[in-house]
Motif scaffolding. Structure first.
Motif, PDB file in Angstrom:
ATOM      1  N   PHE A  33       3.287  -0.422 -12.475  1.00 32.44           N
ATOM      2  CA  PHE A  33       4.308  -0.302 -13.523  1.00 32.44           C
ATOM      3  C   PHE A  33       5.502   0.522 -13.050  1.00 32.44           C
ATOM      4  O   PHE A  33       6.647   0.170 -13.312  1.00 32.44           O
ATOM      5  CB  PHE A  33       3.710   0.300 -14.804  1.00 32.44           C
ATOM      6  CG  PHE A  33       2.714  -0.601 -15.483  1.00 32.44           C
ATOM      7  CD1 PHE A  33       2.986  -1.956 -15.673  1.00 32.44           C
ATOM      8  CD2 PHE A  33       1.504  -0.101 -15.944  1.00 32.44           C
ATOM      9  CE1 PHE A  33       2.068  -2.793 -16.299  1.00 32.44           C
ATOM     10  CE2 PHE A  33       0.578  -0.925 -16.576  1.00 32.44           C
ATOM     11  CZ  PHE A  33       0.867  -2.275 -16.755  1.00 32.44           C
ATOM     12  N   GLY A  34       5.228   1.623 -12.341  1.00 35.53           N
ATOM     13  CA  GLY A  34       6.319   2.437 -11.791  1.00 35.53           C
ATOM     14  C   GLY A  34       7.189   1.607 -10.861  1.00 35.53           C
ATOM     15  O   GLY A  34       8.426   1.717 -10.874  1.00 35.53           O
ATOM     16  N   GLY A  73       0.797  -1.231   0.000  1.00 40.84           N
ATOM     17  CA  GLY A  73       0.000   0.000   0.000  1.00 40.84           C
ATOM     18  C   GLY A  73       0.827   1.278   0.000  1.00 40.84           C
ATOM     19  O   GLY A  73       0.659   2.135  -0.877  1.00 40.84           O
ATOM     20  N   PRO A  74       1.757   1.429   0.972  1.00 39.46           N
ATOM     21  CA  PRO A  74       2.562   2.664   0.999  1.00 39.46           C
ATOM     22  C   PRO A  74       3.360   2.867  -0.295  1.00 39.46           C
ATOM     23  O   PRO A  74       3.503   3.983  -0.775  1.00 39.46           O
ATOM     24  CB  PRO A  74       3.501   2.449   2.191  1.00 39.46           C
ATOM     25  CG  PRO A  74       2.774   1.491   3.076  1.00 39.46           C
ATOM     26  CD  PRO A  74       1.995   0.590   2.157  1.00 39.46           C
ATOM     27  N   ARG A  75       3.844   1.789  -0.867  1.00 41.76           N
ATOM     28  CA  ARG A  75       4.606   1.897  -2.112  1.00 41.76           C
ATOM     29  C   ARG A  75       3.693   2.340  -3.251  1.00 41.76           C
ATOM     30  O   ARG A  75       4.031   3.222  -4.034  1.00 41.76           O
ATOM     31  CB  ARG A  75       5.209   0.521  -2.409  1.00 41.76           C
ATOM     32  CG  ARG A  75       6.308   0.536  -3.432  1.00 41.76           C
ATOM     33  CD  ARG A  75       7.148  -0.717  -3.348  1.00 41.76           C
ATOM     34  NE  ARG A  75       6.450  -1.927  -3.782  1.00 41.76           N
ATOM     35  CZ  ARG A  75       7.062  -3.102  -3.918  1.00 41.76           C
ATOM     36  NH1 ARG A  75       8.345  -3.222  -3.624  1.00 41.76           N
ATOM     37  NH2 ARG A  75       6.401  -4.158  -4.317  1.00 41.76           N
ATOM     38  N   TYR A  76       2.506   1.749  -3.301  1.00 39.90           N
ATOM     39  CA  TYR A  76       1.539   2.112  -4.343  1.00 39.90           C
ATOM     40  C   TYR A  76       0.927   3.499  -4.128  1.00 39.90           C
ATOM     41  O   TYR A  76       0.281   4.026  -5.023  1.00 39.90           O
ATOM     42  CB  TYR A  76       0.404   1.085  -4.398  1.00 39.90           C
ATOM     43  CG  TYR A  76       0.772  -0.244  -5.008  1.00 39.90           C
ATOM     44  CD1 TYR A  76       1.766  -0.348  -5.970  1.00 39.90           C
ATOM     45  CD2 TYR A  76       0.105  -1.407  -4.634  1.00 39.90           C
ATOM     46  CE1 TYR A  76       2.091  -1.577  -6.538  1.00 39.90           C
ATOM     47  CE2 TYR A  76       0.414  -2.638  -5.195  1.00 39.90           C
ATOM     48  CZ  TYR A  76       1.417  -2.719  -6.142  1.00 39.90           C
ATOM     49  OH  TYR A  76       1.725  -3.931  -6.698  1.00 39.90           O
ATOM     50  N   ALA A  83      16.624  -2.395 -13.819  1.00 31.86           N
ATOM     51  CA  ALA A  83      17.148  -1.311 -14.673  1.00 31.86           C
ATOM     52  C   ALA A  83      16.097  -0.982 -15.733  1.00 31.86           C
ATOM     53  O   ALA A  83      16.325  -1.104 -16.934  1.00 31.86           O
ATOM     54  CB  ALA A  83      18.459  -1.731 -15.303  1.00 31.86           C
ATOM     55  N   GLY A  84      14.906  -0.618 -15.275  1.00 29.52           N
ATOM     56  CA  GLY A  84      13.820  -0.290 -16.202  1.00 29.52           C
ATOM     57  C   GLY A  84      12.880  -1.466 -16.422  1.00 29.52           C
ATOM     58  O   GLY A  84      13.166  -2.607 -16.063  1.00 29.52           O
ATOM     59  N   VAL A  85      11.733  -1.171 -17.056  1.00 34.92           N
ATOM     60  CA  VAL A  85      10.662  -2.165 -17.204  1.00 34.92           C
ATOM     61  C   VAL A  85      11.088  -3.338 -18.092  1.00 34.92           C
ATOM     62  O   VAL A  85      10.760  -4.498 -17.819  1.00 34.92           O
ATOM     63  CB  VAL A  85       9.368  -1.483 -17.717  1.00 34.92           C
ATOM     64  CG1 VAL A  85       9.532  -0.878 -19.104  1.00 34.92           C
ATOM     65  CG2 VAL A  85       8.184  -2.454 -17.703  1.00 34.92           C
ATOM     66  N   ARG A  86      11.847  -3.050 -19.153  1.00 37.43           N
ATOM     67  CA  ARG A  86      12.266  -4.131 -20.062  1.00 37.43           C
ATOM     68  C   ARG A  86      13.183  -5.120 -19.340  1.00 37.43           C
ATOM     69  O   ARG A  86      13.046  -6.336 -19.460  1.00 37.43           O
ATOM     70  CB  ARG A  86      12.974  -3.533 -21.286  1.00 37.43           C
ATOM     71  CG  ARG A  86      13.269  -4.553 -22.378  1.00 37.43           C
ATOM     72  CD  ARG A  86      13.936  -3.907 -23.568  1.00 37.43           C
ATOM     73  NE  ARG A  86      13.013  -3.034 -24.290  1.00 37.43           N
ATOM     74  CZ  ARG A  86      12.189  -3.468 -25.252  1.00 37.43           C
ATOM     75  NH1 ARG A  86      12.176  -4.739 -25.603  1.00 37.43           N
ATOM     76  NH2 ARG A  86      11.379  -2.616 -25.865  1.00 37.43           N
ATOM     77  N   ASP A  87      14.096  -4.553 -18.539  1.00 35.92           N
ATOM     78  CA  ASP A  87      15.021  -5.387 -17.768  1.00 35.92           C
ATOM     79  C   ASP A  87      14.254  -6.224 -16.743  1.00 35.92           C
ATOM     80  O   ASP A  87      14.521  -7.412 -16.555  1.00 35.92           O
ATOM     81  CB  ASP A  87      16.057  -4.491 -17.078  1.00 35.92           C
ATOM     82  CG  ASP A  87      17.015  -5.285 -16.197  1.00 35.92           C
ATOM     83  OD1 ASP A  87      17.634  -6.239 -16.721  1.00 35.92           O
ATOM     84  OD2 ASP A  87      17.133  -4.973 -14.994  1.00 35.92           O
ATOM     85  N   TYR A  88      13.248  -5.603 -16.092  1.00 41.00           N
ATOM     86  CA  TYR A  88      12.451  -6.324 -15.097  1.00 41.00           C
ATOM     87  C   TYR A  88      11.775  -7.535 -15.746  1.00 41.00           C
ATOM     88  O   TYR A  88      11.840  -8.657 -15.224  1.00 41.00           O
ATOM     89  CB  TYR A  88      11.391  -5.400 -14.478  1.00 41.00           C
ATOM     90  CG  TYR A  88      10.557  -6.081 -13.410  1.00 41.00           C
ATOM     91  CD1 TYR A  88      10.889  -5.979 -12.063  1.00 41.00           C
ATOM     92  CD2 TYR A  88       9.442  -6.863 -13.748  1.00 41.00           C
ATOM     93  CE1 TYR A  88      10.135  -6.621 -11.086  1.00 41.00           C
ATOM     94  CE2 TYR A  88       8.691  -7.509 -12.782  1.00 41.00           C
ATOM     95  CZ  TYR A  88       9.044  -7.386 -11.445  1.00 41.00           C
ATOM     96  OH  TYR A  88       8.308  -8.035 -10.483  1.00 41.00           O
ATOM     97  N   CYS A  89      11.126  -7.293 -16.889  1.00 42.11           N
ATOM     98  CA  CYS A  89      10.390  -8.383 -17.538  1.00 42.11           C
ATOM     99  C   CYS A  89      11.334  -9.478 -18.044  1.00 42.11           C
ATOM    100  O   CYS A  89      11.028 -10.669 -17.939  1.00 42.11           O
ATOM    101  CB  CYS A  89       9.515  -7.843 -18.678  1.00 42.11           C
ATOM    102  SG  CYS A  89       8.125  -6.873 -18.028  1.00 42.11           S
ATOM    103  N   ALA A  90      12.480  -9.078 -18.561  1.00 41.10           N
ATOM    104  CA  ALA A  90      13.461 -10.072 -19.043  1.00 41.10           C
ATOM    105  C   ALA A  90      13.916 -10.961 -17.886  1.00 41.10           C
ATOM    106  O   ALA A  90      14.056 -12.178 -18.027  1.00 41.10           O
ATOM    107  CB  ALA A  90      14.657  -9.370 -19.680  1.00 41.10           C
TER     108      ALA A  90
END
Length: 318
Positions: A238-239, A229-232, A246-253
């Motif tokens: 997505f944020g 909750g506090p983070r959201y 290191a960014g959304v692409r790196d997270y998904c990989a």
């Protein structure tokens, strides 16, 4: 537009949500006309609007420079729908959450609304296409759904019907921004809109964690209140993943296989009527928040959300 030139807003239905809307609009400098079927209800609504304005003012959350007294001078009330909508640039309907009633009230509004008036509904679940199709002003009808309590939670979902003009959605968007709400625009109609689709997905998994005896009711709620909750409160899903690598692409990989594995293990949507789970939920929640003291708890929630809203406003300014 300058505050002194803001057009008239009609609030159709003066209950809990209607009187919140009236406070937000009048605080932001709009002349507001409240409509309801009985004079007694309207008198009660005016008192609620005053209380809401006092809350906003005392917590530094007013939506414009007006005092409560100045904002109250912009409030009128009527039992005539025609009078309420006369000359209004925008109407916000907040009546019963029933498909039949929405059809009835919208056809009545349609009959007396001006060519330019935007007709918005506060419904949380009923898509505008289901109650505006046969209306002559249907191109100016849409859902403008606030999150409860709207005094402190600024998110507002704008959901057009397939025939809503883009210009009407754009104008509703501007009006929401002008009263300090945070509008989001759904590009097309979906059942449950956005807030409830995300909320219900979370609710289903929470229910299953209790049902499968993984977590206690209290601990499920702590996962949100003390963790996610506090983070959201400042960054969405997505944020959060963008920052957690290191960014959304790196997270998904890196993490997508693990995410898929967890989601594949999730149980199907519960029916929400399993008696064992219900008993456990009731026992825990009644201990913490007895139903007969609910108004105390909702008041405490409003105070906390007011504090958080002030903090968020301060952080945005910094």
């Amino acid at each position: 537009e300058k505050m002194s030139e803001r057009g008239k807003v009609a609030i159709i239905g003066s209950g809990l949500i209607g009187s919140c809307w009236a406070a937000l609009f009048s605080s932001a400098g709009y002349p507001v006309c409240l409509y309801d079927v009985g004079q007694e209800q309207l008198n009660k609504a005016k008192e609620n609007v005053r209380r809401n304005l006092e809350k906003l003012e005392s917590e530094g959350l007013s939506r414009g420079p007006s005092t409560t007294a100045e904002a109250m001078e912009r409030i009128s009330a009527t039992t005539s729908l025609k009078e309420a909508l006369e000359g209004a640039i925008y109407a916000q309907e907040s009546t019963m959450e029933s498909f039949e009633f929405k059809q009835k009230i919208f056809s009545e509004m349609d009959a007396v609304a001006g060519q330019e008036t935007i007709l918005a509904s506060s419904t949380s679940t009923i898509p505008a296409s289901s109650f505006t199709e046969g209306l002559k002003h249907r191109s100016r009808c849409l859902v403008v759904h606030p999150v409860n309590p709207p005094l402190y939670l600024t998110l507002t979902e704008l959901v057009p019907a397939p025939w809503t003009e883009k210009e009407a959605v754009d104008r509703a968007f501007q009006i929401m921004e002008s009263i300090g709400q945070t509008p989001i625009r759904l590009k097309k109609e979906v059942i449950g809109f956005a807030v409830n689709r995300l909320q219900f997905a979370l609710l289903a998994e929470s229910w299953n964690l209790v049902k499968d005896q993984v977590l206690s009711v209290e601990d499920v709620d702590k996962v949100m209140s003390e963790g996610l909750g506090p983070r959201y409160a400042f960054y969405g899903p997505f944020g959060v993943i963008h920052m957690n690598a290191a960014g959304v692409r790196d997270y998904c990989a890196r993490y997508a296989p693990g995410v898929r594995r967890v989601l594949a293990d999730a149980a199907p949507t519960p029916t929400f009527d399993e008696e064992e789970v219900m008993k456990e939920l009731e026992a825990s929640l009644e201990r913490a928040m007895p139903v007969e003291k609910m108004s105390e708890h909702t008041t405490a929630r409003a105070v906390r959300l007011g504090e958080l809203a002030m903090l968020k406003r301060k952080l945005k300014k910094d």
